[in-house]
Design a protein around this motif. Structure first.
Motif, PDB file in Angstrom:
ATOM      1  N   GLN A  61       0.846  -1.191   0.000  1.00  0.00           N
ATOM      2  CA  GLN A  61       0.000   0.000   0.000  1.00  0.00           C
ATOM      3  C   GLN A  61       0.882   1.241   0.000  1.00  0.00           C
ATOM      4  OE1 GLN A  61      -2.893   0.127   3.170  1.00  0.00           O
ATOM      5  NE2 GLN A  61      -2.992   2.370   3.122  1.00  0.00           N
ATOM      6  N   PRO A  62       0.781   2.087  -1.030  1.00  0.00           N
ATOM      7  CA  PRO A  62       1.625   3.284  -1.118  1.00  0.00           C
ATOM      8  C   PRO A  62       1.487   4.183   0.107  1.00  0.00           C
ATOM      9  CG  PRO A  62       0.548   2.878  -3.212  1.00  0.00           C
ATOM     10  CD  PRO A  62      -0.082   1.939  -2.215  1.00  0.00           C
ATOM     11  N   ALA A  63       2.582   4.831   0.479  1.00  0.00           N
ATOM     12  CA  ALA A  63       2.594   5.741   1.616  1.00  0.00           C
ATOM     13  C   ALA A  63       1.827   7.017   1.285  1.00  0.00           C
ATOM     14  CB  ALA A  63       4.032   6.086   1.984  1.00  0.00           C
ATOM     15  N   PRO A  64       1.339   7.716   2.308  1.00  0.00           N
ATOM     16  CA  PRO A  64       0.673   8.994   2.063  1.00  0.00           C
ATOM     17  C   PRO A  64       1.574   9.921   1.253  1.00  0.00           C
ATOM     18  CG  PRO A  64       0.368   8.325   4.339  1.00  0.00           C
ATOM     19  CD  PRO A  64       1.335   7.357   3.740  1.00  0.00           C
ATOM     20  N   ASN A  68      -0.686   9.471  -5.828  1.00  0.00           N
ATOM     21  CA  ASN A  68      -0.812  10.025  -7.187  1.00  0.00           C
ATOM     22  C   ASN A  68       0.496   9.975  -7.971  1.00  0.00           C
ATOM     23  OD1 ASN A  68      -3.549  10.730  -6.720  1.00  0.00           O
ATOM     24  ND2 ASN A  68      -2.892  12.582  -5.627  1.00  0.00           N
ATOM     25  N   ASP A  69       1.504   9.355  -7.390  1.00  0.00           N
ATOM     26  CA  ASP A  69       2.778   9.197  -8.077  1.00  0.00           C
ATOM     27  C   ASP A  69       2.598   8.169  -9.204  1.00  0.00           C
ATOM     28  OD1 ASP A  69       5.410   8.361  -8.839  1.00  0.00           O
ATOM     29  OD2 ASP A  69       6.174   9.095  -6.917  1.00  0.00           O
ATOM     30  N   PRO A  70       2.949   8.521 -10.444  1.00  0.00           N
ATOM     31  CA  PRO A  70       2.789   7.590 -11.568  1.00  0.00           C
ATOM     32  C   PRO A  70       3.460   6.243 -11.333  1.00  0.00           C
ATOM     33  CG  PRO A  70       3.335   9.776 -12.378  1.00  0.00           C
ATOM     34  CD  PRO A  70       3.484   9.824 -10.892  1.00  0.00           C
ATOM     35  N   ARG A  71       4.572   6.229 -10.564  1.00  0.00           N
ATOM     36  CA  ARG A  71       5.284   4.980 -10.309  1.00  0.00           C
ATOM     37  C   ARG A  71       4.529   4.090  -9.331  1.00  0.00           C
ATOM     38  NH1 ARG A  71      11.162   6.887  -8.509  1.00  0.00           N
ATOM     39  NH2 ARG A  71      11.416   4.627  -8.237  1.00  0.00           N
ATOM     40  N   CYS A  72       3.526   4.678  -8.659  1.00  0.00           N
ATOM     41  CA  CYS A  72       2.846   3.939  -7.596  1.00  0.00           C
ATOM     42  C   CYS A  72       1.399   3.605  -7.939  1.00  0.00           C
ATOM     43  CB  CYS A  72       2.901   4.737  -6.293  1.00  0.00           C
ATOM     44  SG  CYS A  72       4.588   5.163  -5.792  1.00  0.00           S
ATOM     45  N   PRO A  84       7.585  -0.292  -6.655  1.00  0.00           N
ATOM     46  CA  PRO A  84       8.959  -0.091  -6.171  1.00  0.00           C
ATOM     47  C   PRO A  84       8.985   0.357  -4.714  1.00  0.00           C
ATOM     48  CG  PRO A  84       8.287   1.753  -7.537  1.00  0.00           C
ATOM     49  CD  PRO A  84       7.190   0.733  -7.662  1.00  0.00           C
ATOM     50  N   VAL A  85      10.127   0.158  -4.080  1.00  0.00           N
ATOM     51  CA  VAL A  85      10.322   0.577  -2.691  1.00  0.00           C
ATOM     52  C   VAL A  85      10.012   2.066  -2.532  1.00  0.00           C
ATOM     53  CG1 VAL A  85      12.064   0.875  -0.870  1.00  0.00           C
ATOM     54  CG2 VAL A  85      12.020  -1.231  -2.226  1.00  0.00           C
ATOM     55  N   HIS A  86      10.291   2.827  -3.553  1.00  0.00           N
ATOM     56  CA  HIS A  86      10.004   4.271  -3.568  1.00  0.00           C
ATOM     57  C   HIS A  86       8.595   4.577  -3.074  1.00  0.00           C
ATOM     58  CE1 HIS A  86       9.392   8.298  -5.367  1.00  0.00           C
ATOM     59  NE2 HIS A  86       8.273   7.798  -5.864  1.00  0.00           N
ATOM     60  N   CYS A  87       7.637   3.725  -3.390  1.00  0.00           N
ATOM     61  CA  CYS A  87       6.233   3.993  -3.081  1.00  0.00           C
ATOM     62  C   CYS A  87       5.919   3.885  -1.592  1.00  0.00           C
ATOM     63  CB  CYS A  87       5.327   3.033  -3.855  1.00  0.00           C
ATOM     64  SG  CYS A  87       5.451   3.215  -5.657  1.00  0.00           S
ATOM     65  N   PHE A  88       6.788   3.270  -0.830  1.00  0.00           N
ATOM     66  CA  PHE A  88       6.516   3.030   0.585  1.00  0.00           C
ATOM     67  C   PHE A  88       7.363   3.921   1.505  1.00  0.00           C
ATOM     68  CE2 PHE A  88       6.219  -0.880  -1.960  1.00  0.00           C
ATOM     69  CZ  PHE A  88       4.832  -1.020  -1.967  1.00  0.00           C
ATOM     70  N   ILE A  89       8.011   4.905   0.902  1.00  0.00           N
ATOM     71  CA  ILE A  89       8.822   5.850   1.668  1.00  0.00           C
ATOM     72  C   ILE A  89       8.028   7.143   1.833  1.00  0.00           C
ATOM     73  CG2 ILE A  89      10.973   7.164   1.766  1.00  0.00           C
ATOM     74  CD1 ILE A  89      12.215   4.984  -0.029  1.00  0.00           C
ATOM     75  N   ASN A  90       7.662   7.437   3.073  1.00  0.00           N
ATOM     76  CA  ASN A  90       6.875   8.632   3.378  1.00  0.00           C
ATOM     77  C   ASN A  90       7.829   9.777   3.703  1.00  0.00           C
ATOM     78  OD1 ASN A  90       5.191  10.609   4.349  1.00  0.00           O
ATOM     79  ND2 ASN A  90       4.009   9.265   5.687  1.00  0.00           N
ATOM     80  N   ASP A  91       7.842  10.811   2.863  1.00  0.00           N
ATOM     81  CA  ASP A  91       8.753  11.947   3.040  1.00  0.00           C
ATOM     82  C   ASP A  91       8.361  12.877   4.180  1.00  0.00           C
ATOM     83  OD1 ASP A  91      10.801  11.694   1.074  1.00  0.00           O
ATOM     84  OD2 ASP A  91       9.299  12.102  -0.461  1.00  0.00           O
ATOM     85  N   LYS A  92       7.159  12.742   4.699  1.00  0.00           N
ATOM     86  CA  LYS A  92       6.665  13.694   5.703  1.00  0.00           C
ATOM     87  C   LYS A  92       6.197  12.972   6.965  1.00  0.00           C
ATOM     88  CE  LYS A  92       5.293  17.152   2.256  1.00  0.00           C
ATOM     89  NZ  LYS A  92       6.427  18.037   2.577  1.00  0.00           N
ATOM     90  N   GLU A 325      14.863  11.226  -5.400  1.00  0.00           N
ATOM     91  CA  GLU A 325      14.257  10.028  -5.985  1.00  0.00           C
ATOM     92  C   GLU A 325      13.665   9.072  -4.954  1.00  0.00           C
ATOM     93  OE1 GLU A 325      17.229   8.263  -8.424  1.00  0.00           O
ATOM     94  OE2 GLU A 325      17.407  10.003  -9.765  1.00  0.00           O
ATOM     95  N   ARG A 326      14.277   8.952  -3.784  1.00  0.00           N
ATOM     96  CA  ARG A 326      13.821   8.076  -2.711  1.00  0.00           C
ATOM     97  C   ARG A 326      13.585   6.637  -3.179  1.00  0.00           C
ATOM     98  NH1 ARG A 326      15.779  10.631   1.511  1.00  0.00           N
ATOM     99  NH2 ARG A 326      14.665  12.512   2.127  1.00  0.00           N
ATOM    100  N   ASN A 327      14.687   5.955  -3.515  1.00  0.00           N
ATOM    101  CA  ASN A 327      14.614   4.541  -3.876  1.00  0.00           C
ATOM    102  C   ASN A 327      15.207   3.628  -2.800  1.00  0.00           C
ATOM    103  OD1 ASN A 327      13.499   4.856  -6.548  1.00  0.00           O
ATOM    104  ND2 ASN A 327      15.502   5.603  -7.211  1.00  0.00           N
ATOM    105  N   ARG A 328      16.109   4.153  -1.962  1.00  0.00           N
ATOM    106  CA  ARG A 328      16.849   3.308  -1.023  1.00  0.00           C
ATOM    107  C   ARG A 328      16.710   3.734   0.436  1.00  0.00           C
ATOM    108  NH1 ARG A 328      21.224   1.132  -3.840  1.00  0.00           N
ATOM    109  NH2 ARG A 328      20.722   0.950  -6.044  1.00  0.00           N
ATOM    110  N   THR A 329      16.021   4.816   0.705  1.00  0.00           N
ATOM    111  CA  THR A 329      15.979   5.376   2.059  1.00  0.00           C
ATOM    112  C   THR A 329      15.222   4.488   3.032  1.00  0.00           C
ATOM    113  OG1 THR A 329      16.104   7.656   1.229  1.00  0.00           O
ATOM    114  CG2 THR A 329      15.223   7.347   3.452  1.00  0.00           C
TER     115      THR A 329
END
Length: 385
Positions: A61-64, A68-72, A84-92, A325-329
């Protein structure tokens, strides 16, 4: 009668002068020790951080903020599994760190054992789902030097969320300072033990500052990329200790294997990555008492295939690229003590400073002056006898 009174005043006055001279030698060293009633709580400001949400990763389930990210974008279960892992990284993600310190046994006139509980909490969730990680640290210190004793008495219990039942952590000798600097802190580098990486590094004096009207010393250290999987596994298996289920659960999040495309790479073959950690730690210390009165940490945890790639990601350019990009964080968080914590720790420092000043300066002067007056009065009284 007057001669007897005069002699008595002279003897008492002389005794007070002797006590005044010797007081700093005997009393001050007894004040320059870690108090056995030490209790402190410090917290950081609530700040937004980038955090890999393992719960959402497990549910695909994508993070908040990523909906709306096209990759997610995904509708079917098959598509969701390929996110991708990118979708589960919440920047906020609002994070806050809390630390509680108290003294426990063994504790006597020479040593004090600090038990330190540290938790990283999410401010956007309720208990118990707000816990990101927790550690329980025990360290026995020489009360005079503030350095750990040489015996293998230190332990660090690491409990990731839902990691299973508690187990007895391994004990080991610890080489550096951590929660308290030495009394009479000097303008030099000190060995400092980093709990996250289980490694010792130098923390360097970088200058003087002012805090709450007092001069404080500023120290800083930069920890290069550390492989947390390898560090923790080495810690858990000290002296032939076998990994427990709780240990294995903790290690599971430190080494992940996903198809390359989930890491932002090309291809579908599985790529295994370890979690690495870097930190820029800055502390301010009141030098007379050695009390840490302010702290900042710039923590960056991320996944990399090897040490070389970790160095690239941790570099200034690599970190900026990862932030975009947030792929590995796993976590990207700057922690700063809040105002209440700084005020409370400075109060501890000033209380210790006052006690040492009174014991080493004020009391000797008062006793010396009173003693001198009594001696002079005694001679005067005796001369009239």
């Amino acid at each position: 009668m007057k001669r007897t009174l005069g002699n008595a005043l002279i003897l008492i006055g002389a005794a007070l002068i002797v006590i005044a001279v010797l007081l700093p030698t005997f009393l001050v060293p007894r004040l320059r020790v870690i108090p056995l009633d030490t209790v402190s709580d410090t917290s950081t400001e609530i700040r937004e951080a980038a955090l890999l949400d393992s719960a959402l990763l497990g549910k695909n389930q994508p993070a908040p903020g990523r909906e709306n990210d096209p990759r997610c974008k995904a509708t079917t279960d098959e598509e969701k599994q390929k996110l991708p892992v990118h979708c589960f990284i919440n920047d906020k993600t609002p994070l806050q760190s809390k630390r509680h310190v108290e003294i426990e046994e063994p504790a006597d006139e020479k040593v004090a054992t600090m038990q330190v509980g540290t938790t990283m909490l999410r401010d956007d969730k309720e208990e118990p789902n707000n816990l990101v990680n927790a550690t329980l640290d025990r360290i026995t210190l020489n009360r005079s030097t503030a350095f750990p004793v040489e015996d293998p008495t230190s332990s660090v219990a690491i409990n990731a969320p839902k990691s299973g039942q508690d187990t007895e952590p391994p004990t080991f000798p610890r080489p550096g300072i951590q929660y308290q600097f030495p009394f009479g802190t000097e303008k030099k580098s000190y060995p400092y033990y980093d709990v996250q990486s289980m490694r010792n590094f130098e923390i360097d004096f970088v200058g003087e500052e002012e805090q709450a009207g007092e001069t404080v010393y500023k120290y800083s250290m930069t920890i290069p990329p550390q492989n947390l999987y390898e560090s923790l596994k080495e810690h858990f298996t000290r002296d032939g200790r076998k990994l427990t289920e709780a240990d294995k659960n903790t290690l599971a999040s430190m080494r992940l294997s996903f198809p390359g495309h989930k890491w932002g790479l090309e291809g579908d073959e599985d790529v295994e990555m370890d979690r690495y950690y870097t930190n820029v730690r800055t502390v301010r210390v009141e030098p007379t008492s050695g009390v840490i009165v302010n702290g900042t940490e710039e923590m960056f945890m991320f996944y990399a295939r090897d040490a070389k790639e970790a160095e690239e990601i941790a570099s200034k350019a690599g970190h900026e690229k990862e932030r975009a990009e947030r792929n590995r964080t796993a976590m990207d968080y700057t922690a700063q003590w809040d105002g209440k914590s700084k005020e409370a720790q400075m109060q501890k420092a000033t209380d210790a400073m006052s006690a040492m000043f009174i014991g080493g300066t004020v009391a000797p002067w008062i006793l010396g002056i009173v003693g001198l007056i009594l001696v002079l009065v005694g001679f005067r009284v005796r001369s009239k006898g």
